[in-house]
Design a protein around this motif. Structure first.
Motif, mmCIF file in Angstrom:
data_model
loop_
_atom_site.group_PDB
_atom_site.id
_atom_site.type_symbol
_atom_site.label_atom_id
_atom_site.label_comp_id
_atom_site.label_asym_id
_atom_site.label_seq_id
_atom_site.Cartn_x
_atom_site.Cartn_y
_atom_site.Cartn_z
ATOM 1 N N LYS A 9 -16.920 6.934 13.704
ATOM 2 C CA LYS A 9 -17.297 7.555 14.979
ATOM 3 C C LYS A 9 -18.039 6.547 15.842
ATOM 4 O O LYS A 9 -18.965 5.876 15.365
ATOM 5 C CB LYS A 9 -18.203 8.767 14.722
ATOM 6 N N THR A 60 -16.586 15.041 19.416
ATOM 7 C CA THR A 60 -15.751 15.227 18.219
ATOM 8 C C THR A 60 -14.938 16.501 18.393
ATOM 9 O O THR A 60 -15.495 17.545 18.723
ATOM 10 C CB THR A 60 -16.633 15.379 16.964
ATOM 11 N N ASP A 67 -11.687 10.749 15.086
ATOM 12 C CA ASP A 67 -11.627 12.048 14.395
ATOM 13 C C ASP A 67 -10.566 12.053 13.296
ATOM 14 O O ASP A 67 -10.669 12.807 12.324
ATOM 15 C CB ASP A 67 -11.349 13.172 15.399
#
Lengths: 389, 389
Positions: B305, B258, B299
């Protein structure tokens, strides 16, 4: 557009700082500015950093992120931006910080500058600095900066009768001021004779006519003017910020003894601040060479064209003179870590306007000016600061 | 704070442009943006230029002055400022231009980016690019960018089951888009097999997972939103400009799959534009490597995710899909002259919102987003643009 104030300043010592890295230098200056402003890291909205040649001097770009990270601010994800305009990088970083606060995009902004020039050999340094001039038309011809400014000096001498002694008097005065600045690279007096007898670098410029190679960093904390007194009893107000470009190459200029970028930026700055050159009590100008200070005080309108050498020799620009110039010692004696210089000028003006300049204090200073130049005049940036809004 | 609009755009072709110099490239992009806006040079108030490593690639710093001079604007003494943040240099130059107009300091501003990467050997290029990472903790260990992004890819595969085929599908899609972009460096299709069979650079990244080394320049003309329709019938409005920093080094991150800088900048941008990820019709994201596009769409909140690889393979990000990504071909196929990329993204969004994107046109595009990253995530800058103010 919001008015902007300086609420804190910080500066490292300038010099050959073998035991400090680039990242340590900036953090030292930044922390001292933050402490001076009495704020916490979490209050900072953005960083701007002036740096000329991290790529050549320390093989590092992406300087904004580096600075935010090593200042411990990455956890706040604070926007951090590097600005480059050769030796005017610091002045432009300050200007971007001011514009950011003026716009309302950010409230509390740190504008700083840093350069670490002594980690590479002097040939690399000279070549890296030559990248501030036009590589294709000046650099490859061997025209490094002492050579370019020597041509300016030679024509100034020819046209206006400026003498080597007058050039030397600038260096002598700036060393005298530097002696009173605990952050200065050179804190000792020199004499006219020692300048004239020092090694010739590019005729008529002796080595003591040239600013040195230096490491150092400086920073200011900016805030909207209307809240500045929440943070400090002695805010310093930004009355003007102006920038102009000239040709990158010296040979393309209308007149090489006048930096048109300085003249244009100065006019804009005076208009914005609603003042004239006569209202300026003192100034930090870009004396990368002694001739540069002489041209600067002319181009800024403090004296008529051609009289800069004469008035320098007569003491008009000394502390106690009509308009003290480079009370910090200037680039010549305080040192010239190129990315840091433009911000250091603002630090000096702030200390003077607060009455905190110690032995070098200018009496009754109300309005001060900074003048920061990139290359031989490709960029000029001028700020005017005052004790009153 | 004034609203800001794009009233003109210009872009050179991207590629290995042996017959064009750095200065020619920027001037070509700038002139084409000025012509597109229908303005004269004397109307321009300021220039901002993104450039990562002029010092290493062309031995030239002081890029702002160079650009103003070679664009024929030195006679107007227009302020010109270089901004650097590695591969996000263009995005930050755009942002500084927007802030300058928003502040009222300037009205008509050109924000551009340029890089000339092919004048030096590829080892120098790789080393210069490594200066976007932490030289002292990554570069000296031999961790160049393919290696850093390979580590991100490896963990993403391990944690979320992302496959090499999914990575390859990003490259295939971006080549397909690039085929429809006459400015793109690669205007031909590739297949999943050709990616998987291409030479391995840093396991699991093949050479076709990597963006190329490129020359190119791009520029936009900015104006206050309230006067934009004086210049064009199709202004594109800046709905948000947001920037954030992360740690410079990958190993200091909370989670290397991330980019916190992207997450934070995206949140700020969505808040500023008063939209959610669902309102974004299409986006240009920073696909320096295929894994970077997958992380980016996660992101930015377009998918959960871990789902980025899967949705890429399924076609969600293709033109005609739910959210077309990198219609220009992205960094992968359009090319990645690092300083130019962030501005080129805004050029593409503008052309799409004007309905001028030809064969790659996204139907009914109303709101577009650009996402530009410096290094492995030390800097992220996000802009949101709309057809309506």
């Amino acid at each position: 557009m919001r008015d902007v104030a300086i609420i804190g300043v910080g500066c490292t010592e300038f010099g050959e700082l073998w035991d400090k890295s680039f990242r340590e230098l900036f953090v030292e200056a930044g922390i001292s500015a933050i402490e001076d402003a009495g704020i916490q890291g979490g209050k900072i909205d953005a960083l701007y950093v002036g740096n000329m040649s991290g790529g050549r001097f320390i093989e590092q770009e992406h300087i904004g992120s580096l600075i935010a990270d090593y200042a411990g601010l990455a956890s706040f994800n604070i926007p951090s931006t590097r600005v480059e305009a050769a030796c005017a990088s610091g002045g432009l970083a300050l200007r971007q910080g001011i514009i950011a606060v003026a716009s309302g995009y950010h409230d509390i902004v740190i504008a700083g500058g840093a350069e670490k020039m002594t980690d590479v050999d002097v040939e690399t340094t000279t070549d890296a600095l030559a990248a501030a001039a036009d590589r294709e038309w000046e650099g490859v011809m061997g025209a490094t900066f002492p050579g370019l400014y020597a041509m300016i000096a030679r024509l100034h001498m020819h046209r206006y009768g400026t003498t080597s002694e007058q050039l030397a008097s600038v260096a002598v005065k700036n060393h005298h001021n530097g002696m009173m600045n605990p952050k200065a690279q050179f804190q000792h007096e020199i004499s006219i004779d020692s300048v004239l007898n020092s090694v010739m670098i590019a005729d008529p410029l002796h080595v003591f006519d040239c600013s040195p190679i230096s490491d150092g960093a400086s920073a200011v904390v900016l805030a909207p003017a209307e809240v500045a007194r929440k943070y400090t009893d002695t805010p310093v107000y930004v009355k003007a910020s102006a920038q102009a470009s000239g040709t990158l190459s010296l040979h393309d200029r209308r007149d090489i003894t006048t930096l048109d970028a300085t003249v244009v930026a100065a006019k804009k700055a005076y208009d914005m601040a609603k003042v004239t050159p006569r209202d300026i009590d003192f100034a930090e100008v870009h004396d990368c060479f002694t001739i540069a200070e002489i041209c600067a005080i002319e181009d800024l309108g403090f004296v008529k064209k051609g009289e800069g050498g004469k008035v320098s020799q007569e003491g008009m620009t000394a502390i106690g003179g009509k308009i003290p110039i480079n009370t910090s010692g200037g680039l010549k004696a305080c040192g010239h870590p190129v990315g840091a210089t433009g911000v250091k000028q603002a630090v000096e003006i702030t200390m003077q306007l607060r009455g905190e300049a110690g032995k070098r204090q200018v009496d009754g200073a109300e309005i001060g000016l900074t003048h920061n130049v990139g290359g031989s005049g490709g960029t000029a940036v001028i700020h005017i600061f005052g004790r009153e809004r």
